[in-house]
Design a protein around this motif. Structure first.
Motif, PDB file in Angstrom:
ATOM      1  N   ALA A 125      43.024  39.763  39.960  1.00 17.94           N
ATOM      2  CA  ALA A 125      42.404  40.982  40.499  1.00 17.94           C
ATOM      3  C   ALA A 125      41.287  41.499  39.609  1.00 17.94           C
ATOM      4  CB  ALA A 125      43.467  42.059  40.693  1.00 17.94           C
ATOM      5  N   LEU A 126      41.409  41.363  38.298  1.00 21.39           N
ATOM      6  CA  LEU A 126      40.404  41.908  37.375  1.00 21.39           C
ATOM      7  C   LEU A 126      39.002  41.356  37.633  1.00 21.39           C
ATOM      8  CD1 LEU A 126      42.344  42.148  33.982  1.00 21.39           C
ATOM      9  CD2 LEU A 126      41.180  44.022  35.175  1.00 21.39           C
ATOM     10  N   VAL A 129      37.392  42.475  40.991  1.00 20.47           N
ATOM     11  CA  VAL A 129      36.877  43.840  41.063  1.00 20.47           C
ATOM     12  C   VAL A 129      35.727  44.058  40.089  1.00 20.47           C
ATOM     13  CG1 VAL A 129      37.458  46.271  40.726  1.00 20.47           C
ATOM     14  CG2 VAL A 129      39.081  44.751  41.867  1.00 20.47           C
ATOM     15  N   PHE A 158      41.433  47.927  41.900  1.00 29.02           N
ATOM     16  CA  PHE A 158      42.295  47.020  41.136  1.00 29.02           C
ATOM     17  C   PHE A 158      43.760  47.387  41.323  1.00 29.02           C
ATOM     18  CE2 PHE A 158      44.802  46.442  37.256  1.00 29.02           C
ATOM     19  CZ  PHE A 158      44.780  45.069  37.144  1.00 29.02           C
TER      20      PHE A 158
END
Length: 485
Positions: A125-126, A129, A158
């Protein structure tokens, strides 16, 4: 103190779905499975708050990864699959020092895998985003009485993606313990089926039936059927006849391959007349190891996109076009073939030279065939389907192979004649079919691996439902097979 003793307080306290204490009736299993499926579709339709629509980083891998671009389930089953790859590699190399036959080590293994899934969810996810994969819809956001800056919007996105990744982890666990089959398989079937149905019946340009209606009514000009343009339109263009043929043929081949098996006769050592058979299927390791192969390719392309957007990439590694896809270099040659337009160099859509295209096709084919065989072996060994584990299970059930001594070593030698060879052949065959389906195209643009997975998982789900119904009708069979009261 070893790592197990140090990590045990954390790993044993990981939140987990409680196992049923007794037999779960078939109707209740069906209800749990249907409920999780409805929840899955519901979550895939919840858009990320503060996010703008953008390019799907997973692209054609989406049918394998499941989930939905820009939704709460943005990462899908990607972190679960990636964690499984890491755990299988570590377990296969015996670097964990865990004995999965030991109940204590089983708990540690499951806890470690869960921690790894959570970490992979955050790591996936980091960059999505903060590396530009998902952009904020605006530079500031007013929500209630709170104002969010651009950075705070990214943190909010996030958090939503992370929560969605955790939800799908526990949804998978609920299905595995209280439902039918596995959550991962269920989500793949759902995603692929949705794309197939859409590809057939969507009432707009691009739907198979709608396009043929336009061809018949003359809205789409075909010209002479015997000309190259006419054949191209009917077979590869709006007519999509090759895609239809490929989709139906893949269905037929997978169902047939699932039924091809070598049956090893068994007899009970003490109960005279009690006989059975142990089936060694052609696709012995199932199609599931192909998720791991495709996930490796997806992660590799994901890394390439991050390097390109953040630090710039040397041309030898890859040159990216306006669409965000590599057009040359290492990342181009290692990117999978998605459709006929990716390799038919004589068409207008391919800008690369024919030799570049053929190198890409050869690498994709080798990666899928060899990777399919290797991961099939890993899958068999780590899921207690290997010759040694199978021989032990047969021995513990009181069965033996007629004409051989009742000895686990003897049974293992017989199993070694079939299981390793069939595992490699089946894994390579599945990889070959996946590349072939992508090269010819499918209805709805479903990835070949996704289509293979959906058909195989559906077939196994059908077998499991039939078995559950039989157990429900004959409780004595459930007791014989250890199903509880």
């Amino acid at each position: 103190m070893g790592w197990k003793e140090a990590a045990e307080p954390v790993l044993t306290r990981m939140p987990t779905v409680r196992r049923p204490e007794g037999h779960v009736p078939f109707k209740r299993k069906l209800a749990w499975t249907a409920g999780i499926l409805v929840l899955y579709f519901f979550l895939t339709n919840i858009d990320l708050l503060g996010a703008a629509s953008g390019q799907d980083i997973y692209g054609q891998f989406r049918s394998v990864i499941a989930g939905s671009q820009g939704s709460l389930l943005q990462v899908g089953i990607g972190p679960i699959v990636t964690a499984s790859i890491v755990m299988q590699l570590l377990g296969g190399a015996n670097l964990l020092g865990l004995d999965t036959d030991d109940p204590r080590d089983q708990v540690l293994y499951q806890g470690l895998q869960k921690v790894l899934v959570i970490a992979m969810t955050a790591l996936t996810a980091l960059p999505m985003v903060f590396a530009g994969g998902i952009l904020p819809a605006q530079q500031s956001l007013q929500l209630g009485g709170f104002a969010f800056s651009s950075t705070e919007i990214k943190l909010l996105m996030f958090a939503q993606i992370f929560v969605g990744g955790i939800l799908i982890l526990y949804m998978d666990e609920v299905v595995s313990k209280w439902g039918i089959g596995s959550g991962i398989g269920l989500f793949i079937i759902a995603g692929v089926s949705q794309r197939l149905v859409t590809g057939f019946v969507q009432p707009a340009a691009g739907g198979f039936f709608f396009d043929w209606y336009r061809i018949i009514t003359g809205d789409i000009a075909v010209g002479s059927v015997f000309s190259s343009d006419g054949l191209n339109t009917i077979l590869l263009g709006q007519g999509d006849l090759i895609a239809l043929f490929t989709t139906l043929l893949i269905f037929g081949i997978v169902v047939y391959a699932e039924s091809v098996r070598v049956e090893i006769p068994l007899s009970h050592a003490r109960v005279k007349g009690a006989r059975g058979r142990f089936p060694v299927k052609l696709i012995y390791a199932s199609v599931l190891p192909m998720i791991l192969v495709r996930a490796l390719q997806a992660n590799l392309q994901f890394i390439g996109q991050i390097i390109e957007t953040q630090v710039g990439m040397p041309s030898v590694l890859g040159v990216y076009g306006s669409g965000g896809e590599p057009v040359s270099g290492f990342f181009y040659y290692t990117s999978p073939i998605y459709s006929p337009q990716d390799w038919m160099w004589w068409t207008a859509g391919v800008d690369q030279a024919w030799w570049m295209v053929m190198i890409r096709v050869s690498i994709d084919l080798a990666f899928m065939v060899i990777g399919g065989a290797i991961f099939a072996i890993f899958w068999v060994e780590t899921t207690d389907m290997g010759p040694d584990a199978t021989a032990q299970q047969i021995q513990n059930s009181g069965m033996q192979i007629p004409g051989f001594r009742q000895n686990v070593g003897v049974i293992e030698k017989v199993m070694e004649r079939y299981i390793p060879q069939v595992t490699v052949i089946g894994g390579a065959l599945v990889g070959l079919l996946a590349v072939w389906a992508n090269m010819l195209g499918t209805i709805g643009g479903v990835d070949g691996t996704g289509l293979l997975l959906a058909v195989s998982i559906t077939y196994k789900l059908y077998e499991e439902i039939a078995e559950e119904q039989m157990m429900e009708m004959h409780p004595m069979m459930r007791q014989m097979f250890g199903g509880g009261e």
